[in-house]
Design a protein around this motif. Structure first.
Motif, PDB file in Angstrom:
ATOM      1  N   ALA A   1       0.864  -1.195   0.000  1.00  0.00           N
ATOM      2  CA  ALA A   1       0.000   0.000   0.000  1.00  0.00           C
ATOM      3  C   ALA A   1       0.892   1.235   0.000  1.00  0.00           C
ATOM      4  CB  ALA A   1      -0.903  -0.006   1.229  1.00  0.00           C
ATOM      5  N   LEU A   2       0.921   1.929  -1.142  1.00  0.00           N
ATOM      6  CA  LEU A   2       1.691   3.182  -1.223  1.00  0.00           C
ATOM      7  C   LEU A   2       0.862   4.284  -0.579  1.00  0.00           C
ATOM      8  CD1 LEU A   2       2.670   2.642  -4.907  1.00  0.00           C
ATOM      9  CD2 LEU A   2       4.374   3.371  -3.247  1.00  0.00           C
ATOM     10  N   ARG A   3       1.455   5.030   0.330  1.00  0.00           N
ATOM     11  CA  ARG A   3       0.714   6.157   0.921  1.00  0.00           C
ATOM     12  C   ARG A   3       1.129   7.443   0.205  1.00  0.00           C
ATOM     13  NH1 ARG A   3       4.383   4.330   4.814  1.00  0.00           N
ATOM     14  NH2 ARG A   3       5.799   5.913   5.663  1.00  0.00           N
ATOM     15  N   CYS A   4       1.122   7.386  -1.114  1.00  0.00           N
ATOM     16  CA  CYS A   4       1.473   8.525  -1.969  1.00  0.00           C
ATOM     17  C   CYS A   4       0.865   8.255  -3.353  1.00  0.00           C
ATOM     18  CB  CYS A   4       2.987   8.671  -2.071  1.00  0.00           C
ATOM     19  SG  CYS A   4       3.838   7.187  -2.632  1.00  0.00           S
TER      20      CYS A   4
ATOM     21  N   PRO B   1      -4.264   7.997  -5.352  1.00  0.00           N
ATOM     22  CA  PRO B   1      -4.063   8.749  -6.591  1.00  0.00           C
ATOM     23  C   PRO B   1      -4.191  10.261  -6.401  1.00  0.00           C
ATOM     24  CG  PRO B   1      -6.068   7.406  -6.718  1.00  0.00           C
ATOM     25  CD  PRO B   1      -5.400   7.075  -5.421  1.00  0.00           C
ATOM     26  N   SER B   2      -5.084  10.664  -5.537  1.00  0.00           N
ATOM     27  CA  SER B   2      -5.259  12.107  -5.354  1.00  0.00           C
ATOM     28  C   SER B   2      -5.639  12.356  -3.908  1.00  0.00           C
ATOM     29  CB  SER B   2      -6.365  12.603  -6.282  1.00  0.00           C
ATOM     30  OG  SER B   2      -6.605  13.955  -6.045  1.00  0.00           O
ATOM     31  N   TYR B   3      -4.775  13.030  -3.172  1.00  0.00           N
ATOM     32  CA  TYR B   3      -5.126  13.271  -1.768  1.00  0.00           C
ATOM     33  C   TYR B   3      -5.325  14.741  -1.490  1.00  0.00           C
ATOM     34  CZ  TYR B   3      -0.037  13.282  -1.978  1.00  0.00           C
ATOM     35  OH  TYR B   3       1.270  13.478  -2.348  1.00  0.00           O
ATOM     36  N   SER B   4      -4.629  15.577  -2.214  1.00  0.00           N
ATOM     37  CA  SER B   4      -4.867  17.011  -2.119  1.00  0.00           C
ATOM     38  C   SER B   4      -4.015  17.709  -3.164  1.00  0.00           C
ATOM     39  CB  SER B   4      -4.546  17.552  -0.716  1.00  0.00           C
ATOM     40  OG  SER B   4      -4.754  18.951  -0.713  1.00  0.00           O
ATOM     41  N   PRO B   5      -4.510  17.750  -4.394  1.00  0.00           N
ATOM     42  CA  PRO B   5      -3.749  18.468  -5.410  1.00  0.00           C
ATOM     43  C   PRO B   5      -3.548  19.930  -5.006  1.00  0.00           C
ATOM     44  CG  PRO B   5      -5.919  17.803  -6.256  1.00  0.00           C
ATOM     45  CD  PRO B   5      -5.744  17.151  -4.925  1.00  0.00           C
TER      46      PRO B   5
END
Ligand code: NAD
Length: 361
Positions: A101-104, A126-130
């Motif tokens: 599990a990548l946390r990025c 994939p998108s956590y806060s662009p």
């Protein structure tokens, strides 16, 4: 589910370990120089409250020598500078680890072909806060153009002279955005709508939203480079984009251009960058990422020698601003990263296909 959570635990003072070999090949942190990331423990601890996944926070980065720490775990959770090549994946698979599990967002540090061959599933956020990265990129532009960092230190020392702090207006300047995905689009939008910049962009797959954000595409990378006063990189690191900023493309940029990289270090050939700085062709550079950052970033290296001469040279330029892969680091982003990563792990545990799986092409 039991998860070995690499590169996460806050540790005490970092012992000095003068191993030239380790630093020179930039292959790993010396033993004991673990990243100090209290924020991961806090954000994942909060988000995991009711879920109850067993998270075992480890000081070490994932690399071949630390694979055994994943014994008896179902999954490993890793970040941008952990190593997950074929050797590491084979070691993990032999231990029965089924899930990475990548946390990025980026996944350039994982050998996806090897993962597929070994039956190890890989997921990411994939998108956590662009917004976090886009706002940071714009802040970096402002810092370089208006020299906040220099005035901060100067005033602290009682020097109120303005000499050397001359900036320029961003209004009507041409900004070139390379890569108009989530982050590039927002960066362009802030600069176009907020500052009145002329924002141009280059992407292999243009976005329909660009127009409404005030961003205009050009046909080629060269066209973008020739026109821009400021160039900001927002495309992923792939075989095709590695060293996209090199002697040739730097030569296509205007003399005095400002280059910003908040994406991935290896988009830029550092030797070419240093030459362009030394010749005065580049006006200034802002880097949140560096191609060999894994040897130094996310750890306190303040009592260590920097053995990477290119990195030391970069830090010596008066017109280069470097931050340590910090653009993502906001409260909102950390919470989103934790929520999505834990959801990905839950999907895996329940045998559900996660929408955030990354698969080999
Ligand atoms: P995204 O996938 O939404 O967008 C990437 C865009 O780049 C896409 O539109 C794609 O078509 C384009 N692209 C791909 N190859 C290209 C090429 N050769 N030339 C021009 N455009 C190309 O990604 P995103 O969420 O906007 O993130 C961009 C990058 O930012 C990530 O890949 C990651 O490396 C980096 N990032 C950095 C931080 C940080 O803290 N510094 C945090 C998050 C993401």
């Amino acid at each position: 589910m039991k998860v070995a959570f690499y590169s996460s635990k806050k540790v005490g003072p970092v012992p000095f370990f003068p191993s030239v070999t380790l630093f020179n090949d930039c292959a790993s942190h010396p033993p004991g120089s673990a990243p100090s990331t209290r924020y991961d423990v806090d954000s994942f601890g909060d988000a995991n409250g009711d879920i109850g996944i067993e998270l075992n926070f480890l000081e070490s980065r994932l690399e071949k020598s630390t694979v055994p720490l994943a014994a008896s775990h179902d999954a490993v959770c890793i970040f941008v500078n952990d190593y997950c090549d074929a050797d590491v994946l084979e070691g993990l698979a032999n231990l029965g680890v089924k899930y990475v599990a990548l946390r990025c967002a980026g996944f350039n540090n994982v050998d996806l072909q090897a993962a597929e061959r070994l039956g190890v599933e890989v997921s990411r956020v994939p998108s956590y806060s662009p917004e976090a990265v886009a706002e940071f990129a714009v802040g970096m532009v402002m810092t370089i153009v208006r020299k906040y960092h220099k005035s901060y230190s100067r005033v602290r020392e009682g020097n109120f002279l303005l000499d050397g702090l001359l900036g320029f207006n961003l209004f009507q300047k041409t900004i070139g955005i390379i890569g108009t995905g989530r982050i590039g689009l927002l960066t362009g939008k802030i600069l176009a709508k907020g500052f009145g910049c002329n924002v141009i962009a280059y992407d292999l797959y243009p976005s329909k939203q660009a127009g409404e954000y005030g961003i205009r595409y050009v046909d080629t990378l060269e066209e973008l480079l020739r026109q821009s006063d400021i160039v900001s990189l927002h495309c992923p690191l792939t075989d095709g984009t590695k060293y996209m900023i090199n002697d040739t493309t730097l030569g296509q940029m205007k003399r005095g251009v400002i280059l910003i990289n908040t994406s991935r270090g290896a988009l830029i050939d550092t030797t070419a960058l240093i030459n362009a700085l030394k010749s005065g062709h580049l006006g200034a550079v802002g880097l949140d990422v560096y191609e060999k950052e894994s040897a130094y970033f996310f750890a306190d290296s303040s009592t260590k020698i920097i053995y990477d001469d290119n990195f030391a040279r970069l830090l010596s330029f008066y017109n280069v601003f470097v931050s340590g892969h910090q653009a993502f680091l906001t409260v909102e982003a950390l919470r989103n990263i934790a929520d999505t990563t834990l959801q990905n792990l839950q999907d895996c545990a329940s045998g559900k296909k996660s929408p955030n799986l990354v698969e080999a092409e």
